[in-house]
Design a protein around this motif. Structure first.
Motif, PDB file in Angstrom:
ATOM      1  N   ASN A 203       0.808  -1.220   0.000  1.00 43.14           N
ATOM      2  CA  ASN A 203       0.000   0.000   0.000  1.00 43.14           C
ATOM      3  C   ASN A 203       0.841   1.270   0.000  1.00 43.14           C
ATOM      4  O   ASN A 203       0.482   2.254  -0.645  1.00 43.14           O
ATOM      5  CB  ASN A 203      -0.950   0.010   1.202  1.00 43.14           C
ATOM      6  N   TRP A 204       1.983   1.265   0.721  1.00 44.57           N
ATOM      7  CA  TRP A 204       2.814   2.466   0.753  1.00 44.57           C
ATOM      8  C   TRP A 204       3.322   2.815  -0.637  1.00 44.57           C
ATOM      9  O   TRP A 204       3.439   3.999  -0.997  1.00 44.57           O
ATOM     10  CB  TRP A 204       4.002   2.296   1.717  1.00 44.57           C
ATOM     11  N   LYS A 206       1.796   1.999  -3.556  1.00 42.26           N
ATOM     12  CA  LYS A 206       0.659   2.508  -4.327  1.00 42.26           C
ATOM     13  C   LYS A 206       0.409   3.981  -3.989  1.00 42.26           C
ATOM     14  O   LYS A 206       0.202   4.815  -4.879  1.00 42.26           O
ATOM     15  CB  LYS A 206      -0.593   1.686  -4.027  1.00 42.26           C
ATOM     16  N   ASN A 207       0.435   4.296  -2.696  1.00 43.48           N
ATOM     17  CA  ASN A 207       0.212   5.685  -2.270  1.00 43.48           C
ATOM     18  C   ASN A 207       1.302   6.614  -2.779  1.00 43.48           C
ATOM     19  O   ASN A 207       1.043   7.772  -3.126  1.00 43.48           O
ATOM     20  CB  ASN A 207       0.127   5.757  -0.741  1.00 43.48           C
ATOM     21  N   GLU A 211       0.659   9.844  -5.132  1.00 45.27           N
ATOM     22  CA  GLU A 211       1.110  11.172  -4.688  1.00 45.27           C
ATOM     23  C   GLU A 211       2.082  11.799  -5.698  1.00 45.27           C
ATOM     24  O   GLU A 211       2.026  12.998  -5.966  1.00 45.27           O
ATOM     25  CB  GLU A 211       1.773  11.063  -3.309  1.00 45.27           C
TER      26      GLU A 211
END
Length: 233
Positions: A203-204, A206-207, A211
């Motif tokens: 998830n980090w 993907k984020n 961003e």
């Protein structure tokens, strides 16, 4: 600038879906500089890149007996031809993720043939040609050489899984000393229809991608990989 060449094979449907799988650093470079990197043809992993099949080579060898420069031209020509490779597929390819991205990181750009052609319009310095790669038996089949781009649009049958479309530029007339490749101007918003993030990414990551895209001023549709779908039992 995209230029059509009637001798080069290409799907008729401009909605043909194409993909480019790449790591995050190459993706950021593309967005940051708004330029598409094209690799020098003789720097590809396949050593046969831009060369001829055996039947064609025999014909060229005979022609070069009285004109040795004829064969030398083809050897040096590879250093001046640069290529951007894209994969034709209606869907994501598990094999392409495995080959062109590292571990559980990387992205896939989804576009169409028509979008590729239109995205090349801002480039004024180099002429671009787009063609579909033919996969043949290099020991038996003939590669025509009346068109200077043909050697770069044929590959061995072992590479059929790539289902490749290529953007090709011949920079010979520009008298450049090309190292690994060169960058050309593209309309990024036209080039990229959607972005897919590696199906095994955390998830980090993907984020981070989301961003980065936002901070660089783009609003592309970012899709969840179809290979990441939940199992239905």
């Amino acid at each position: 600038m995209y230029t059509n060449d009637k001798d080069i094979k290409l799907p008729h449907d401009p909605e043909t879906i194409v993909w480019k799988y790449l790591d995050l650093s190459k993706f950021v470079d593309l967005l940051l500089y708004r330029k598409l990197f094209m690799s020098r043809s003789d720097k590809f992993e396949d050593q046969y890149e831009g060369t001829f099949s055996e039947p064609t080579f025999e014909e060229i060898r005979k022609l070069s007996i009285d004109n040795p420069d004829f064969l030398d031209y083809y050897k040096t020509h590879r250093k001046n031809v640069v290529i951007s490779s894209w994969h034709i597929n209606e869907y994501e390819s598990f094999a392409m993720w495995q080959i062109f991205t590292q571990k559980s990181e990387g992205l896939a750009i989804q576009s169409t043939l028509g979008r590729l052609q239109e995205a090349l319009a801002p480039e004024k310095t180099y002429q671009q040609y787009i063609g579909e790669v033919n996969y043949i038996d290099y020991k038996k089949e003939y590669i025509p050489f009346e068109n200077a781009f043909f050697p770069f649009l044929f590959k061995r049958k072992s590479f059929q899984y790539e289902r490749e479309i290529r953007i090709i530029t011949d920079a010979t007339s520009h008298n450049l000393n090309i190292d690994n490749g060169l960058k050309i101007d593209v309309d990024i918003s036209q080039l990229i229809e959607k972005i897919y993030i590696h199906p095994k990414s955390e998830n980090w990551y993907k984020n981070l991608v989301i961003e980065l895209v936002k901070r660089l001023g783009f609003d592309f549709t970012i899709e969840k990989s179809d290979l990441e779908s939940d199992i239905l039992i």
